[in-house]
Design an enzyme around this catalytic site. Structure first.
Site, PDB file in Angstrom:
ATOM      1  N   ASP A  77      78.202  91.250 -94.032  1.00 37.88           N
ATOM      2  CA  ASP A  77      77.553  92.641 -94.310  1.00 37.88           C
ATOM      3  C   ASP A  77      78.789  93.506 -94.458  1.00 37.88           C
ATOM      4  OD1 ASP A  77      78.129  93.495 -91.904  1.00 37.88           O
ATOM      5  OD2 ASP A  77      75.946  93.761 -91.316  1.00 37.88           O
TER       6      ASP A  77
ATOM      7  N   CYS B 277      79.058  89.497 -89.582  1.00 40.68           N
ATOM      8  CA  CYS B 277      78.281  90.736 -89.604  1.00 40.68           C
ATOM      9  C   CYS B 277      78.773  91.547 -88.161  1.00 40.68           C
ATOM     10  CB  CYS B 277      76.738  90.857 -89.440  1.00 40.68           C
ATOM     11  SG  CYS B 277      75.951  90.442 -87.981  1.00 40.68           S
TER      12      CYS B 277
ATOM     13  N   THR C  53      77.924  92.043 -85.053  1.00 43.13           N
ATOM     14  CA  THR C  53      77.860  91.267 -84.038  1.00 43.13           C
ATOM     15  C   THR C  53      78.003  89.885 -84.203  1.00 43.13           C
ATOM     16  OG1 THR C  53      75.396  91.396 -83.857  1.00 43.13           O
ATOM     17  CG2 THR C  53      76.605  93.146 -82.615  1.00 43.13           C
TER      18      THR C  53
ATOM     19  N   HIS D 141      78.185  68.895 -80.366  1.00 41.18           N
ATOM     20  CA  HIS D 141      76.728  68.597 -80.058  1.00 41.18           C
ATOM     21  C   HIS D 141      75.585  69.060 -81.057  1.00 41.18           C
ATOM     22  CE1 HIS D 141      78.309  68.384 -75.580  1.00 41.18           C
ATOM     23  NE2 HIS D 141      78.929  67.706 -76.195  1.00 41.18           N
TER      24      HIS D 141
ATOM     25  N   HIS E 280      73.262  62.875 -79.152  1.00 44.71           N
ATOM     26  CA  HIS E 280      72.973  64.422 -79.857  1.00 44.71           C
ATOM     27  C   HIS E 280      72.326  64.321 -81.322  1.00 44.71           C
ATOM     28  CE1 HIS E 280      75.729  65.939 -76.882  1.00 44.71           C
ATOM     29  NE2 HIS E 280      76.562  65.132 -77.180  1.00 44.71           N
TER      30      HIS E 280
END
Ligand code: RB5
Length: 150
Positions: A8, A65, A67, A98, A133
């Protein structure tokens, strides 16, 4: 590797830095934008990168973005996406081993370029461990199916 990247308005500089970093290494980078610092909505770019990855057109995705949180939440709404929000390389490595994560998300406001480069390096270089996994990744896919049916 063919890599989809999107961001963004808060992450234009970081996106350009990482895209160039990857191209110098010989990767093919498909840039879904934005290249503008004008305020925009991160789900737009999350969807573009997510679709490029789950369609098989791109092997991995990178989303950025402010965060990394909003854009990762949005990407994970697309069936087949396993987007990991990371802020240090250990998690970026483990989410490949994993979770078989196919998209890495991080924050341009929370992570510096050197940490971002290292996270991207290990995210692209680390294979999925499979084994126990795989069962858990299959269970995630089953959750997606249940959401469709119910
Ligand atoms: C945009 O201001 C900001 O909300 C966005 O980049 C992101 O941090 C959301 O999770």
């Amino acid at each position: 590797m063919k890599i989809a990247i999107g961001n963004d308005h808060s992450a234009v500089t970081m996106k350009s830095h990482i895209a160039e970093y990857l191209r110098v290494q010989g990767h093919e980078v498909i840039d879904f934008g934005t290249d503008s610092t004008q305020s925009t909505d991160y789900p737009i770019y999350a969807e573009k990168v997510a679709k490029a990855v789950v369609s098989g057109d791109c092997e991995r995705g990178i989303l950025i973005c402010g965060t990394g949180i909003g854009i990762s939440i949005a990407a994970n709404k697309v069936r087949g996406v396993r987007c990991a929000h990371c802020s240090e390389p250990y998690s970026a490595k483990l989410t490949r081993q994993h979770n078989d994560a196919n998209i890495l998300a991080f924050g341009a406001r929370t992570v510096g370029p050197a940490i971002a480069e290292t996270m991207v390096d290990v995210f692209l270089a680390t294979p999925f461990d499979g084994g126990r996994h795989q069962r858990r990744v299959d269970m995630i896919a089953q959750l997606e199916e249940k959401q469709t049916i119910e």
